[in-house]
Design a protein around this motif. Structure first.
Motif, PDB file in Angstrom:
ATOM      1  N   MET A  87      30.475  15.382 143.726  1.00 39.89           N
ATOM      2  CA  MET A  87      30.222  14.536 144.879  1.00 39.89           C
ATOM      3  C   MET A  87      31.246  15.241 146.007  1.00 39.89           C
ATOM      4  N   GLU A  88      32.035  16.107 145.692  1.00 43.87           N
ATOM      5  CA  GLU A  88      32.821  16.713 146.718  1.00 43.87           C
ATOM      6  C   GLU A  88      32.551  18.188 146.546  1.00 43.87           C
TER       7      GLU A  88
ATOM      8  N   PHE B  80      25.448   9.237 147.665  1.00 44.19           N
ATOM      9  CA  PHE B  80      26.344   8.826 148.782  1.00 44.19           C
ATOM     10  C   PHE B  80      25.833   7.504 149.573  1.00 44.19           C
TER      11      PHE B  80
ATOM     12  N   THR C 265      26.266  11.682 153.366  1.00 45.29           N
ATOM     13  CA  THR C 265      27.696  12.068 152.974  1.00 45.29           C
ATOM     14  C   THR C 265      28.814  12.087 154.084  1.00 45.29           C
TER      15      THR C 265
ATOM     16  N   VAL D 235      23.258  14.605 146.072  1.00 43.30           N
ATOM     17  CA  VAL D 235      24.490  14.085 146.150  1.00 43.30           C
ATOM     18  C   VAL D 235      24.341  13.331 147.453  1.00 43.30           C
ATOM     19  N   ASP D 236      23.649  13.681 148.332  1.00 37.70           N
ATOM     20  CA  ASP D 236      23.654  12.646 149.708  1.00 37.70           C
ATOM     21  C   ASP D 236      22.715  11.385 149.399  1.00 37.70           C
TER      22      ASP D 236
ATOM     23  N   HIS E 275      29.565   8.591 155.335  1.00 38.47           N
ATOM     24  CA  HIS E 275      30.175   8.005 154.500  1.00 38.47           C
ATOM     25  C   HIS E 275      31.799   8.349 154.927  1.00 38.47           C
ATOM     26  N   HIS E 276      31.930   9.745 154.741  1.00 37.81           N
ATOM     27  CA  HIS E 276      33.297  10.096 154.887  1.00 37.81           C
ATOM     28  C   HIS E 276      33.851   9.632 156.196  1.00 37.81           C
TER      29      HIS E 276
ATOM     30  N   PRO F  32      27.231  19.524 153.149  1.00 39.95           N
ATOM     31  CA  PRO F  32      26.956  18.065 152.819  1.00 39.95           C
ATOM     32  C   PRO F  32      25.903  17.447 153.889  1.00 39.95           C
TER      33      PRO F  32
ATOM     34  N   ASP G 168      22.344  19.329 147.024  1.00 40.47           N
ATOM     35  CA  ASP G 168      22.880  18.852 148.361  1.00 40.47           C
ATOM     36  C   ASP G 168      22.097  17.428 148.633  1.00 40.47           C
TER      37      ASP G 168
END
Length: 231
Positions: free
Chosen positions: A108-109, A71, A118, A67-68, A121-122, A114, A64
């Protein structure tokens, strides 16, 4: 105080969650995600495996955080330009970041918990599309289509044995050397008249495809056209 405590206490005080995650990203960049283990991470950052768990509870939490971090490296859409230019900037940034961290594309998804970068960004991407005048439905279509393209292109690019220059020319020549133009006329034509031409770079296709998608979304948004099956 035992000798064991004397050697471990300084490590615990200097090791941080950020250092664990930064080390994890660097390790994945080096060996890929399939070979990534907590033991290898501990060796890479110079601590014992159990020490890591004082800062991050388990491997899923490490993923987690990794990935963060990825992002966090991707530029948010700028707010001082129109939505297409802003999304183009963000997508080019995403492609560059994913090229640095090719293991990340498939993750990434994938995270069910998240992190803040993340989510930020979304939220920024959705805000860019909404501020650009896209409806809720079109925003959902646009985000899915844009990221499907960016992630797909990044994955394809990362797995190609060559994309440009002498390496690409040698690869194309080797593949087509034993082929008959009569049996594969279209493949041979494209290879000879495009791929083997000076300056060919597969990466240039990214811009063409991205502009096509953004222009199409812009047109659909202005005319109110919904894809087949849309609401």
């Amino acid at each position: 105080m035992t000798a064991r405590a004397e050697t471990e206490d300084p490590i615990r005080t200097t090791l941080t969650r950020a250092r664990v995650l930064e080390g994890a990203v660097a390790l994945a960049d080096d060996i890929g995600i399939d070979r990534f283990t907590i033991r290898r991470l501990a060796t890479a950052i110079g601590v014992g495996p159990m020490t890591i768990y004082h800062h991050v509870p388990n491997k899923e939490a490490i993923l987690d955080g990794m990935v963060d971090l990825v992002f966090s490296e991707i530029d948010l859409p700028p707010t001082d330009t129109d939505w297409k230019a802003a999304m183009r900037h963000r997508c080019w940034s995403a492609r560059a970041v994913l090229a640095k961290h090719p293991w990340a594309t498939a993750l990434m998804e994938s995270r069910t918990t998240p992190g803040p970068q993340t989510l930020r960004h979304h939220d920024a991407v959705i805000g860019c599309l909404r501020d650009g005048g896209l409806s809720i439905e079109m925003t959902a279509h646009a985000y899915a289509l844009i990221d499907g393209y960016v992630y797909g292109f990044a994955l394809q690019e990362a797995n190609m044995p060559a994309t440009a220059g002498v390496e690409m020319a040698d690869l194309a020549t080797a593949i087509t050397a034993g082929l008959s133009s009569g049996e594969y006329p279209h493949l041979m034509e494209l290879t000879a008249q495009h791929v083997l031409q000076p300056g060919y770079d597969f990466g240039a296709e990214f811009e063409f495809g991205l502009d096509l998608i953004l222009d199409g979304l812009d047109a659909a948004s202005k005319t109110g056209v919904q894809p087949s099956g849309g609401t």
